[in-house]
Design a protein around this motif. Structure first.
Motif, PDB file in Angstrom:
ATOM      1  N   ARG A  73       0.848  -1.200   0.000  1.00 58.09           N
ATOM      2  CA  ARG A  73       0.000   0.000   0.000  1.00 58.09           C
ATOM      3  C   ARG A  73       0.872   1.235   0.000  1.00 58.09           C
ATOM      4  N   LEU A  74       0.419   2.246  -0.724  1.00 54.30           N
ATOM      5  CA  LEU A  74       1.059   3.553  -0.732  1.00 54.30           C
ATOM      6  C   LEU A  74       0.016   4.577  -0.305  1.00 54.30           C
ATOM      7  N   GLY A  75       0.460   5.678   0.261  1.00 56.38           N
ATOM      8  CA  GLY A  75      -0.489   6.705   0.674  1.00 56.38           C
ATOM      9  C   GLY A  75       0.104   8.089   0.613  1.00 56.38           C
ATOM     10  N   ILE A  76      -0.746   9.049   0.225  1.00 51.96           N
ATOM     11  CA  ILE A  76      -0.368  10.463   0.194  1.00 51.96           C
ATOM     12  C   ILE A  76      -1.505  11.275   0.813  1.00 51.96           C
ATOM     13  N   GLU A  77      -1.451  12.588   0.645  1.00 51.31           N
ATOM     14  CA  GLU A  77      -2.447  13.479   1.232  1.00 51.31           C
ATOM     15  C   GLU A  77      -3.872  13.021   0.908  1.00 51.31           C
ATOM     16  N   ASP A  78      -4.715  13.114   1.923  1.00 54.18           N
ATOM     17  CA  ASP A  78      -6.135  12.747   1.847  1.00 54.18           C
ATOM     18  C   ASP A  78      -6.360  11.242   1.704  1.00 54.18           C
ATOM     19  N   TRP A  79      -5.357  10.435   2.029  1.00 56.18           N
ATOM     20  CA  TRP A  79      -5.495   8.985   2.042  1.00 56.18           C
ATOM     21  C   TRP A  79      -5.356   8.517   3.494  1.00 56.18           C
ATOM     22  N   TYR A 154       1.707  -1.613 -14.938  1.00 50.51           N
ATOM     23  CA  TYR A 154       2.214  -0.247 -14.810  1.00 50.51           C
ATOM     24  C   TYR A 154       1.260   0.753 -15.466  1.00 50.51           C
ATOM     25  N   VAL A 155       0.770   0.442 -16.642  1.00 51.12           N
ATOM     26  CA  VAL A 155      -0.166   1.345 -17.333  1.00 51.12           C
ATOM     27  C   VAL A 155      -1.420   1.553 -16.475  1.00 51.12           C
ATOM     28  N   GLU A 156      -1.954   0.490 -15.905  1.00 55.46           N
ATOM     29  CA  GLU A 156      -3.132   0.605 -15.043  1.00 55.46           C
ATOM     30  C   GLU A 156      -2.825   1.448 -13.799  1.00 55.46           C
ATOM     31  N   PHE A 157      -1.634   1.258 -13.240  1.00 56.56           N
ATOM     32  CA  PHE A 157      -1.214   2.050 -12.082  1.00 56.56           C
ATOM     33  C   PHE A 157      -1.199   3.532 -12.434  1.00 56.56           C
ATOM     34  N   VAL A 158      -0.595   3.863 -13.568  1.00 60.39           N
ATOM     35  CA  VAL A 158      -0.512   5.271 -14.003  1.00 60.39           C
ATOM     36  C   VAL A 158      -1.903   5.838 -14.246  1.00 60.39           C
ATOM     37  N   GLU A 159      -2.789   5.045 -14.846  1.00 60.41           N
ATOM     38  CA  GLU A 159      -4.150   5.515 -15.110  1.00 60.41           C
ATOM     39  C   GLU A 159      -4.941   5.718 -13.821  1.00 60.41           C
ATOM     40  N   CYS A 160      -4.801   4.805 -12.876  1.00 63.62           N
ATOM     41  CA  CYS A 160      -5.566   4.885 -11.622  1.00 63.62           C
ATOM     42  C   CYS A 160      -4.981   5.883 -10.631  1.00 63.62           C
ATOM     43  N   TYR A 161      -3.648   5.988 -10.612  1.00 64.17           N
ATOM     44  CA  TYR A 161      -2.986   6.804  -9.588  1.00 64.17           C
ATOM     45  C   TYR A 161      -1.929   7.721 -10.196  1.00 64.17           C
ATOM     46  N   PRO A 162      -2.311   8.604 -11.107  1.00 60.15           N
ATOM     47  CA  PRO A 162      -1.299   9.461 -11.748  1.00 60.15           C
ATOM     48  C   PRO A 162      -0.536  10.330 -10.750  1.00 60.15           C
ATOM     49  N   GLU A 163      -1.181  10.656  -9.638  1.00 52.07           N
ATOM     50  CA  GLU A 163      -0.537  11.507  -8.637  1.00 52.07           C
ATOM     51  C   GLU A 163       0.594  10.792  -7.892  1.00 52.07           C
ATOM     52  N   LEU A 164       0.659   9.472  -8.006  1.00 55.22           N
ATOM     53  CA  LEU A 164       1.704   8.718  -7.312  1.00 55.22           C
ATOM     54  C   LEU A 164       2.965   8.520  -8.152  1.00 55.22           C
ATOM     55  N   VAL A 165       2.835   8.621  -9.468  1.00 50.78           N
ATOM     56  CA  VAL A 165       3.925   8.277 -10.378  1.00 50.78           C
ATOM     57  C   VAL A 165       5.192   9.078 -10.096  1.00 50.78           C
ATOM     58  N   ASN A 166       5.069  10.384  -9.952  1.00 50.24           N
ATOM     59  CA  ASN A 166       6.253  11.216  -9.704  1.00 50.24           C
ATOM     60  C   ASN A 166       6.521  11.433  -8.221  1.00 50.24           C
ATOM     61  N   ARG A 167       5.671  10.900  -7.400  1.00 49.42           N
ATOM     62  CA  ARG A 167       5.790  11.105  -5.959  1.00 49.42           C
ATOM     63  C   ARG A 167       6.669  10.052  -5.295  1.00 49.42           C
ATOM     64  N   PHE A 168       6.673   8.835  -5.874  1.00 48.03           N
ATOM     65  CA  PHE A 168       7.420   7.740  -5.274  1.00 48.03           C
ATOM     66  C   PHE A 168       8.559   7.312  -6.185  1.00 48.03           C
ATOM     67  N   PRO A 169       9.687   6.900  -5.595  1.00 40.61           N
ATOM     68  CA  PRO A 169      10.809   6.409  -6.406  1.00 40.61           C
ATOM     69  C   PRO A 169      10.405   5.168  -7.204  1.00 40.61           C
ATOM     70  N   GLN A 170      11.094   4.965  -8.312  1.00 45.73           N
ATOM     71  CA  GLN A 170      10.767   3.854  -9.202  1.00 45.73           C
ATOM     72  C   GLN A 170      10.838   2.501  -8.503  1.00 45.73           C
ATOM     73  N   HIS A 171      11.819   2.296  -7.612  1.00 45.31           N
ATOM     74  CA  HIS A 171      11.916   0.996  -6.940  1.00 45.31           C
ATOM     75  C   HIS A 171      10.722   0.746  -6.015  1.00 45.31           C
ATOM     76  N   VAL A 172      10.137   1.815  -5.473  1.00 45.56           N
ATOM     77  CA  VAL A 172       8.953   1.670  -4.622  1.00 45.56           C
ATOM     78  C   VAL A 172       7.750   1.274  -5.473  1.00 45.56           C
ATOM     79  N   ILE A 173       7.579   1.933  -6.611  1.00 46.55           N
ATOM     80  CA  ILE A 173       6.474   1.590  -7.509  1.00 46.55           C
ATOM     81  C   ILE A 173       6.644   0.165  -8.030  1.00 46.55           C
ATOM     82  N   ALA A 174       7.876  -0.209  -8.370  1.00 48.75           N
ATOM     83  CA  ALA A 174       8.138  -1.569  -8.855  1.00 48.75           C
ATOM     84  C   ALA A 174       7.724  -2.601  -7.804  1.00 48.75           C
ATOM     85  N   SER A 175       8.104  -2.384  -6.548  1.00 44.99           N
ATOM     86  CA  SER A 175       7.737  -3.305  -5.479  1.00 44.99           C
ATOM     87  C   SER A 175       6.225  -3.379  -5.322  1.00 44.99           C
ATOM     88  N   TYR A 176       5.571  -2.239  -5.373  1.00 49.00           N
ATOM     89  CA  TYR A 176       4.104  -2.202  -5.269  1.00 49.00           C
ATOM     90  C   TYR A 176       3.455  -3.025  -6.390  1.00 49.00           C
TER      91      TYR A 176
END
Length: 194
Positions: A73-79, A154-176
């Motif tokens: 799980r990842l979380g940012i503002e309002d989560w 990855y495409v689905e992740f970007v479509e569902c959570y575009p606000e997370l793409v530049n917020r988290f390092p690539q290795h974190v997104i890869a693990s997710y």
């Protein structure tokens, strides 16, 4: 910090919060700050407080027998961030939750949440809607994990959570996503993905 939460609750109710409801929320929700890399929960502990993220970024993960971190799980503002199973059942958590950025949080206990659910209609509506959304997101993620390629995940992740793409390092997104960072780099490079 409370104003951010009051504004968040407005999204779930057509009725504005009353002054009494705001006062009740202030009594039941505790502001807290986490430093970068500081834990909100460690594996083996009971999740006694659930966090609303006012500012910052967090992750929830477990470490397997080989010492590899798996982000669930990842979380940012309002989560919201917490181990719901441990929180509700008061059982030891298998997860770690830490801050990837300095975080401003609002914590509540299970008793606090139950109190607010009974007495603040907007909180009750929020909880019901978030439960529904969470169940749908979990089903979507499970289906993707068992049937989709790394590229499609990855495409689905970007479509569902575009606000997370530049917020988290690539290795974190890869693990997710359940892939290693080299695979994610290759997928992005081959398909000109951001």
């Amino acid at each position: 910090m409370y104003d951010a939460y009051f504004n968040y609750l407005k999204k779930f109710s057509s009725e504005p919060l009353t002054d009494d409801e705001k006062a009740l929320i202030r009594l039941n929700v505790t502001p807290f700050r986490l430093r970068k890399r500081q834990y909100s929960l460690q594996a083996g502990d009971i999740c006694r407080k659930y966090a609303f993220i006012v500012k910052g970024a967090m992750r929830m993960y477990f470490v397997d027998d080989k010492g590899i971190e798996h982000i669930v799980r990842l979380g940012i503002e309002d989560w919201w961030m917490g181990d719901r199973e441990s929180f509700v059942n008061l059982t030891p958590s298998r997860y770690n939750i830490d801050a990837l950025e300095p975080c401003d949080l609002l914590y509540m206990t299970l008793d606090n949440a139950n109190e607010l659910q009974k007495k603040v209609p907007a909180f009750h509506q929020m909880k019901n809607m978030l439960d529904e959304r969470n169940q749908m997101a979990n089903h979507r993620r499970i289906t993707s994990a068992i049937s989709s390629t790394a590229e499609k995940r990855y495409v689905e992740f970007v479509e569902c959570y575009p606000e997370l793409v530049n917020r988290f390092p690539q290795h974190v997104i890869a693990s997710y996503l359940g892939v290693n960072k080299d695979t994610l780099s290759r997928v992005k490079r081959q398909h000109n993905l951001k």
